[in-house]
Motif scaffolding. Structure first.
Motif, PDB file in Angstrom:
ATOM      1  N   ILE A  23       0.872  -1.175   0.000  1.00  0.00           N
ATOM      2  CA  ILE A  23       0.000   0.000   0.000  1.00  0.00           C
ATOM      3  C   ILE A  23       0.910   1.225   0.000  1.00  0.00           C
ATOM      4  N   ASP A  24       0.517   2.221  -0.778  1.00  0.00           N
ATOM      5  CA  ASP A  24       1.215   3.506  -0.769  1.00  0.00           C
ATOM      6  C   ASP A  24       0.213   4.571  -0.343  1.00  0.00           C
ATOM      7  N   PRO A  25       0.011   4.723   0.967  1.00  0.00           N
ATOM      8  CA  PRO A  25      -1.065   5.585   1.449  1.00  0.00           C
ATOM      9  C   PRO A  25      -0.810   7.072   1.195  1.00  0.00           C
ATOM     10  N   ALA A  26      -1.904   7.783   1.071  1.00  0.00           N
ATOM     11  CA  ALA A  26      -1.842   9.240   0.990  1.00  0.00           C
ATOM     12  C   ALA A  26      -1.730   9.806   2.410  1.00  0.00           C
ATOM     13  N   PRO A  27      -1.307  11.062   2.537  1.00  0.00           N
ATOM     14  CA  PRO A  27      -1.152  11.667   3.873  1.00  0.00           C
ATOM     15  C   PRO A  27      -2.472  12.129   4.470  1.00  0.00           C
ATOM     16  N   GLY A  28      -3.269  11.203   4.904  1.00  0.00           N
ATOM     17  CA  GLY A  28      -4.553  11.530   5.510  1.00  0.00           C
ATOM     18  C   GLY A  28      -5.209  10.255   5.991  1.00  0.00           C
ATOM     19  N   PRO A  29      -6.476  10.297   6.382  1.00  0.00           N
ATOM     20  CA  PRO A  29      -7.167   9.082   6.829  1.00  0.00           C
ATOM     21  C   PRO A  29      -7.203   8.013   5.745  1.00  0.00           C
ATOM     22  N   VAL A  30      -7.146   6.764   6.179  1.00  0.00           N
ATOM     23  CA  VAL A  30      -7.237   5.623   5.276  1.00  0.00           C
ATOM     24  C   VAL A  30      -8.406   4.769   5.750  1.00  0.00           C
ATOM     25  N   VAL A  31      -9.346   4.499   4.863  1.00  0.00           N
ATOM     26  CA  VAL A  31     -10.528   3.715   5.193  1.00  0.00           C
ATOM     27  C   VAL A  31     -10.416   2.356   4.515  1.00  0.00           C
ATOM     28  N   LEU A  32     -10.466   1.295   5.316  1.00  0.00           N
ATOM     29  CA  LEU A  32     -10.394  -0.068   4.817  1.00  0.00           C
ATOM     30  C   LEU A  32     -11.777  -0.704   4.945  1.00  0.00           C
ATOM     31  N   THR A  33     -12.370  -1.086   3.839  1.00  0.00           N
ATOM     32  CA  THR A  33     -13.701  -1.691   3.880  1.00  0.00           C
ATOM     33  C   THR A  33     -13.660  -3.078   3.250  1.00  0.00           C
ATOM     34  N   GLY A  34     -14.576  -3.929   3.711  1.00  0.00           N
ATOM     35  CA  GLY A  34     -14.658  -5.281   3.194  1.00  0.00           C
ATOM     36  C   GLY A  34     -15.416  -6.151   4.172  1.00  0.00           C
ATOM     37  N   PRO A  35     -15.746  -7.368   3.764  1.00  0.00           N
ATOM     38  CA  PRO A  35     -16.516  -8.271   4.645  1.00  0.00           C
ATOM     39  C   PRO A  35     -15.692  -8.707   5.845  1.00  0.00           C
ATOM     40  N   ASN A  36     -16.377  -9.230   6.837  1.00  0.00           N
ATOM     41  CA  ASN A  36     -15.676  -9.791   7.985  1.00  0.00           C
ATOM     42  C   ASN A  36     -14.749 -10.911   7.529  1.00  0.00           C
ATOM     43  N   GLY A  37     -13.552 -10.963   8.108  1.00  0.00           N
ATOM     44  CA  GLY A  37     -12.588 -11.989   7.743  1.00  0.00           C
ATOM     45  C   GLY A  37     -11.794 -11.683   6.496  1.00  0.00           C
ATOM     46  N   ALA A  38     -11.946 -10.479   5.940  1.00  0.00           N
ATOM     47  CA  ALA A  38     -11.256 -10.148   4.695  1.00  0.00           C
ATOM     48  C   ALA A  38      -9.776  -9.840   4.909  1.00  0.00           C
ATOM     49  N   GLY A  39      -9.397  -9.466   6.125  1.00  0.00           N
ATOM     50  CA  GLY A  39      -7.996  -9.134   6.395  1.00  0.00           C
ATOM     51  C   GLY A  39      -7.780  -7.683   6.781  1.00  0.00           C
ATOM     52  N   LYS A  40      -8.851  -6.953   7.090  1.00  0.00           N
ATOM     53  CA  LYS A  40      -8.714  -5.532   7.455  1.00  0.00           C
ATOM     54  C   LYS A  40      -7.934  -5.371   8.772  1.00  0.00           C
ATOM     55  N   THR A  41      -8.319  -6.158   9.770  1.00  0.00           N
ATOM     56  CA  THR A  41      -7.645  -6.057  11.063  1.00  0.00           C
ATOM     57  C   THR A  41      -6.196  -6.521  10.960  1.00  0.00           C
ATOM     58  N   ASN A  42      -5.922  -7.453  10.059  1.00  0.00           N
ATOM     59  CA  ASN A  42      -4.538  -7.880   9.863  1.00  0.00           C
ATOM     60  C   ASN A  42      -3.647  -6.719   9.430  1.00  0.00           C
ATOM     61  N   LEU A  43      -4.196  -5.842   8.585  1.00  0.00           N
ATOM     62  CA  LEU A  43      -3.432  -4.664   8.169  1.00  0.00           C
ATOM     63  C   LEU A  43      -3.162  -3.739   9.349  1.00  0.00           C
ATOM     64  N   LEU A  44      -4.169  -3.531  10.191  1.00  0.00           N
ATOM     65  CA  LEU A  44      -3.960  -2.695  11.367  1.00  0.00           C
ATOM     66  C   LEU A  44      -2.929  -3.327  12.299  1.00  0.00           C
ATOM     67  N   GLU A  45      -2.978  -4.648  12.424  1.00  0.00           N
ATOM     68  CA  GLU A  45      -2.009  -5.329  13.284  1.00  0.00           C
ATOM     69  C   GLU A  45      -0.595  -5.130  12.763  1.00  0.00           C
ATOM     70  N   ALA A  46      -0.417  -5.217  11.444  1.00  0.00           N
ATOM     71  CA  ALA A  46       0.908  -4.985  10.867  1.00  0.00           C
ATOM     72  C   ALA A  46       1.395  -3.568  11.196  1.00  0.00           C
ATOM     73  N   LEU A  47       0.524  -2.596  11.080  1.00  0.00           N
ATOM     74  CA  LEU A  47       0.884  -1.221  11.411  1.00  0.00           C
ATOM     75  C   LEU A  47       1.243  -1.080  12.888  1.00  0.00           C
ATOM     76  N   SER A  48       0.509  -1.783  13.759  1.00  0.00           N
ATOM     77  CA  SER A  48       0.773  -1.671  15.190  1.00  0.00           C
ATOM     78  C   SER A  48       2.150  -2.197  15.560  1.00  0.00           C
TER      79      SER A  48
END
Length: 395
Positions: A23-48
């Motif tokens: 991911i090459d995020p822009a300098p602002g909020p990033v919204v991750l959407t998708g069904p449950n179990g898609a891997g959204k929280t995994n991305l947050l965990e990597a950032l943490s």
């Protein structure tokens, strides 16, 4: 306001559900959407994991690896392989490249590299990144044991005082070593004395840092932030009481003496009867005067958000940068007034907030100011036209 701390590049390798991701995020909020179990929280965990600590799930290092990767490496299915998270962090101090990961065959600890040079430990991450998160599991923070509340407060302290992470690590290591020696019944007294001196010095420093952070946050939290309630904060514990009554050196002496006197009991019960690992972080809702654990689930979540936002304002003022805010499924459980107030404050802070949700429509007011990414089956797509539009391309 432009963000002063943000991730401009994120790369994952064999991490959770991702064989490879970028991911090459822009300098602002990033919204991750998708069904449950898609891997959204995994991305947050990597950032943490770009900040000190065990991440937002407190997972074992082996559990962070993508299990399917073992087959590709010729190993038995389910045998853990190495994983890696790499990022470029932008701040007012310039750009820094951070890498962290774990290879079971090489190390029992996760490795950290900063600008391609090996760091001595993960505590070095605190000089470059601070991150605070809210997850659905934290909805029970006020009604479960004090350990979770202490970790929450420590996470806030890390952002202002990066050395706090090292103190926590040293204290926990000495506490485990003392317990091991006491349970064996063979530890020599000189070594126990040394460990208890370390516990006293680190323990009082930990309590003092928590106490200072609580006092500073308390002033910011007393006034309600729009529809979010005001909060009264307090830190309770034996060591904190000693610091109220006298100097730190006297508290160190009392803690060391108390640990010495409790050896016999601690040998039976394990751990230690006194110390900052017994303290508690207490919150009251100022609107209704009730302790947080007696408030409704919705008010408890609002209190948590209010404290996190107050901490972000404090950190922005103290370090000229707001922390990364990782908000997992937070917006969906707020009413419209609080949701819009949260979005407005995130933009006002200039924080790079990462928000997840199953329905992109609830983030509609962030269209044009946030980057929208759709996550599904370990694939991240750029939903560059915002809510309600078809994702356009894989990243």
């Amino acid at each position: 306001m432009s963000p002063t701390l943000w991730v401009s590049r994120l790369r994952l390798t064999n991490f959770r559900s991702y064989a490879q991701a970028r991911i090459d995020p822009a300098p602002g909020p990033v919204v991750l959407t998708g069904p449950n179990g898609a891997g959204k929280t995994n991305l947050l965990e990597a950032l943490s994991l770009l900040a000190p600590g065990r991440g937002l799930r407190r997972a074992r290092l082996d559990d962070l690896a993508r299990r399917e990767a073992s087959v590709a490496h010729g190993e038995a299915p389910g045998e853990p392989q190495g994983w890696a998270v790499a990022a470029r962090i932008e701040s007012s101090d310039g750009a820094v490249d951070i890498g962290t990961g774990h290879t079971p065959q090489e190390s029992r600890r996760r490795t950290v590299r900063i600008n391609d040079a090996a760091a001595r430990g993960q505590t070095a991450l605190g000089d470059h990144v601070s991150a605070v998160w809210l997850t659905p599991q934290m909805d029970r923070l006020f009604i479960e044991g004090a350990a979770g509340r202490r970790r929450f407060l420590d996470r806030l302290v890390f952002g202002i005082d990066p050395k706090h992470a090292g103190r926590i690590s040293a204290y926990d290591h000495a506490l485990r070593e003392r317990a091991r020696l006491l349970q064996r019944g063979t530890g020599d007294r000189a070594w126990l004395d040394t460990l208890e001196r370390t516990l006293a010095e680190r323990g009082v420093a930990i309590a003092a840092a928590r106490r200072e952070m609580t006092a500073r946050l308390a002033g910011l939290c007393e006034a309600p932030l729009g529809p979010f309630p005001g909060a009264r904060l307090a830190l309770t514990g034996t060591v904190e009481n000693w610091l109220d009554d006298g100097p730190a050196l006297a508290a160190e002496d009392k803690l060391q003496h108390g640990l010495h006197e409790s050896r016999s009991r601690d040998a039976v019960t394990g751990g230690a009867a006194i110390g900052p690992h017994r303290s508690d972080f207490i919150m009251h809702h100022l609107g209704n005067g009730m302790p947080a654990d007696q408030c409704s689930t919705g008010e408890q979540k609002a209190l948590l958000i209010a404290i996190v936002l107050a901490n972000a304002r404090l950190e922005a003022a103290e370090r000229d940068r707001a922390p990364l805010l990782l908000l997992d499924e937070v917006a969906a459980h707020l009413d419209v007034e609080r949701r819009e107030a949260l979005f407005a404050e995130l933009l006002n802070l200039g924080a790079q907030a990462w928000l997840t949700g199953t329905d992109s429509a609830i983030f509609e007011s962030l269209a044009g100011t946030a980057q929208f990414l759709a996550v599904s089956g370990g694939v991240i797509r750029d939903a560059e036209h915002g809510p309600g539009r078809t994702p356009s391309r894989a990243l």
